[in-house]
Structures are given as C-alpha cells and as structure tokens.
Design a protein around this motif. Structure first.
Motif, short mmCIF file in Angstrom:
data_model
loop_
_atom_site.label_atom_id
_atom_site.label_comp_id
_atom_site.label_asym_id
_atom_site.label_seq_id
_atom_site.Cartn_x
_atom_site.Cartn_y
_atom_site.Cartn_z
N GLU A 42 0.83 -1.38 0.07
CA GLU A 42 0.08 0.01 -0.01
C GLU A 42 0.88 1.25 -0.05
O GLU A 42 0.42 2.27 -0.44
N GLU A 87 -15.89 -6.47 -0.65
CA GLU A 87 -15.50 -5.39 -1.46
C GLU A 87 -13.75 -5.43 -1.06
O GLU A 87 -12.94 -4.91 -1.79
N ARG A 90 -11.83 -8.04 -2.65
CA ARG A 90 -11.58 -7.88 -4.07
C ARG A 90 -10.66 -6.83 -4.37
O ARG A 90 -10.00 -6.85 -5.32
N ARG A 91 -10.39 -5.62 -3.52
CA ARG A 91 -9.74 -4.55 -3.41
C ARG A 91 -8.33 -5.12 -3.56
O ARG A 91 -7.38 -4.88 -4.30
N THR A 94 -6.94 -6.97 -6.53
CA THR A 94 -6.52 -6.11 -7.80
C THR A 94 -5.73 -4.81 -7.82
O THR A 94 -5.65 -4.14 -8.64
N MET A 95 -5.11 -4.80 -6.57
CA MET A 95 -4.33 -3.45 -6.27
C MET A 95 -3.10 -3.49 -7.03
O MET A 95 -2.79 -2.46 -7.27
#
Length: 290
Positions: A42, A87, A90-91, A94-95
């Motif tokens: 991140e 959600e 899934r995030r 695909t990040m």
C-alpha cells in the motif's frame, strides 16, 4: 527518471520471528487486520508504484495468493450478503500487477535484487522495499526517495538515525549533508561494530536505484556473512555514479523485532475508533503505571 516498478524481497526465512514463522512467512504475519506485506504494498501504491516484483522462494506462494482472487471465499461472502468484506478482499486482489521471481538460494539482499534484473527493462530506475519494514507518515517513505531521485537523477537510499547501541544491526552511512536531510554518501558499512560505525545514520529498507546497480552486484564478491551485500554494491555506486541518502520522515516499525511488531499492532488498533477505548481499557491494568 520514471519509476514504476518496485522489488520487494520476501524470500528470507524469518528466523528472528520463530517459532511464529515456522510455517507462515514473516511477511504474512498480521499487524492488526492486514498482513505485514500488504502495508508495504500500500505504501508502494500510494507512491505511484503499481508493478510489484516479489523475490520469493518455493514456500512463499501464499504471498502471491494474497494479492489474487479467492473465488470460493468471494462466493461465500456474496451469498452471505457480506458486501463490505467482499469489497475489501476484491480490492486486495486487484491492487497490483504482481510479478514473482524465485530466489533459489538465499544469498543476501544484493542477490535478491539481482534476481530481478531480467524483468527490469533497459535503463529503467526502480524502487526496492524490504518486506518487514513498515513506514508511515504524511508522505509515504518510498515517495520521499522517489521525489529526490527524480529531481537529482541519482540513486537514493533511505536512512534514519538509530541509537549508538543499535548500529551493529544495520548498514550505516557517512557523508556530507548537502541540503536539510539529504546526504551525499561517501561510505557505507554493513553492520559495523559499535565503536567503528561512521555515523548513526542507518539504512532502513527503502531504495530507489538506477539499472547500473546490477553491474555492481555482478562484480562484487560475497561480503558480510558470506552473502552478496547490497551495501557493497551501493559503495561502488557511490564511488562511480554518485549516491544520495534521504533521512525519511515518519514512523517506522521493524516487524522482525518482537517489541516493534507488537507495538505496530497496538498502534494500528488505536487508530480504529470502534476499538480504541476497549483496547486502552484492556491494556491499562497490564502496564506498570496503569
């Protein structure tokens, strides 16, 4: 100098964290509600780095899997109407664009970086982020290095000041401060004795490197601990092309250190309003001044 890719070495054995890491990669140990490696990724994303190259080994597939879809779990959550959790996972899936390379022998950080040579195109510069160092601040740690690398068109390493008694745990630099918090690196020493350290400026697992680092890594002999040390290649970089160090602003947790790992868990839990009061209530009786 365009920088889009980041190398995250995750092939190490995690011996500092045994027995917790006997069958679980240290990078997948949870800090509050995320694995360590997700915080690192991140930070990379927040810095504009979306192509992530994991340097891994045969027992670390779970790291790649974490950043992929789990269709069975997604179906379970969808049927249960747990849209918020669905959600979130899934995030995560695909990040990033995930690249994985096996480090078939664990021969040091320098060797891990060298393993990625074939996926770095031409003269492209790239970032390196050590997978067990967490850094947080208003400006992401690796972004602070990218900004300097792009403006000065030089390789850059991240440093922080550490207590004198801890210098033997790190690569230590010395150099000339050319502007506030930015140093022209002259010397790098891997894990020096306390009385031989050239400074208290420790390299803390964030780098932005030009492609010329690969030729230096290929030319050096095994160094400290019999490993291919990135520090030794960086010394050659400093001697030839030049090398800068940036004192990173923010908070750092070394998750390979149990005290810092546990502190990181408390730190992130305290950021959650729903947990903060209960956590403090449970911690207060455990503290000597509680």
């Amino acid at each position: 100098m365009n920088i889009h890719k980041v190398i995250i070495p995750v092939a190490g054995w995690g011996t500092r964290s045994l027995p917790a890491t006997k069958n679980i990669p240290k990078e997948m140990l949870p800090v509050y509600n995320k694995p360590v490696v997700q915080y690192v990724v991140e930070e990379a994303i927040a810095s504009g780095l979306n192509d992530v190259c994991f340097i891994t080994n045969r027992d670390k597939n779970v790291i790649e899997d974490h950043f992929d879809h789990n269709l069975q779990l997604e179906a379970v959550l969808e049927r249960a109407g747990k849209t918020q959790q669905l959600e979130v996972i899934r995030r995560v899936a695909t990040m990033i664009n995930c690249i994985s390379i096996r480090q078939k022998q664990q021969l040091g950080l320098g060797h891990a970086v060298l393993c990625a040579k074939e996926v770095m195109s031409g003269d492209e510069a790239f970032a390196v982020m050590v997978g067990d160092d967490l850094m947080f601040g208003m400006n992401p740690g690796i972004k602070q290095l990218i900004d300097v690398a792009q403006s000065e068109r030089l390789s850059v390493i991240g440093v922080m000041e550490v207590p004198q008694e801890h210098v033997s745990r790190y690569g230590i630099i010395s150099g000339t401060e050319i502007s506030p918090g930015i140093y022209q690196v002259e010397k790098l020493v891997e894990k020096p004795k306390i009385d031989e350290a050239p400074s208290r400026l420790a390299i803390v697992g964030r780098y932005v490197l030009s492609s010329s680092i690969f030729k230096h890594l290929e030319s050096i002999a095994p160094g400290h601990g019999g490993e291919i040390q990135l520090t030794d290649a960086l010394q050659l970089q400093a001697n030839t092309q030049g090398l800068l160090a940036v004192k990173i602003h923010g908070m750092r947790f070394d998750t390979g250190d149990w005290a810092e790992y546990l502190t990181a868990n408390i730190y992130f839990a305290l950021q959650e309003e729903e947990l903060r009061d209960d956590l403090i209530r449970h911690l207060r009786p455990l503290l000597p001044f509680g």
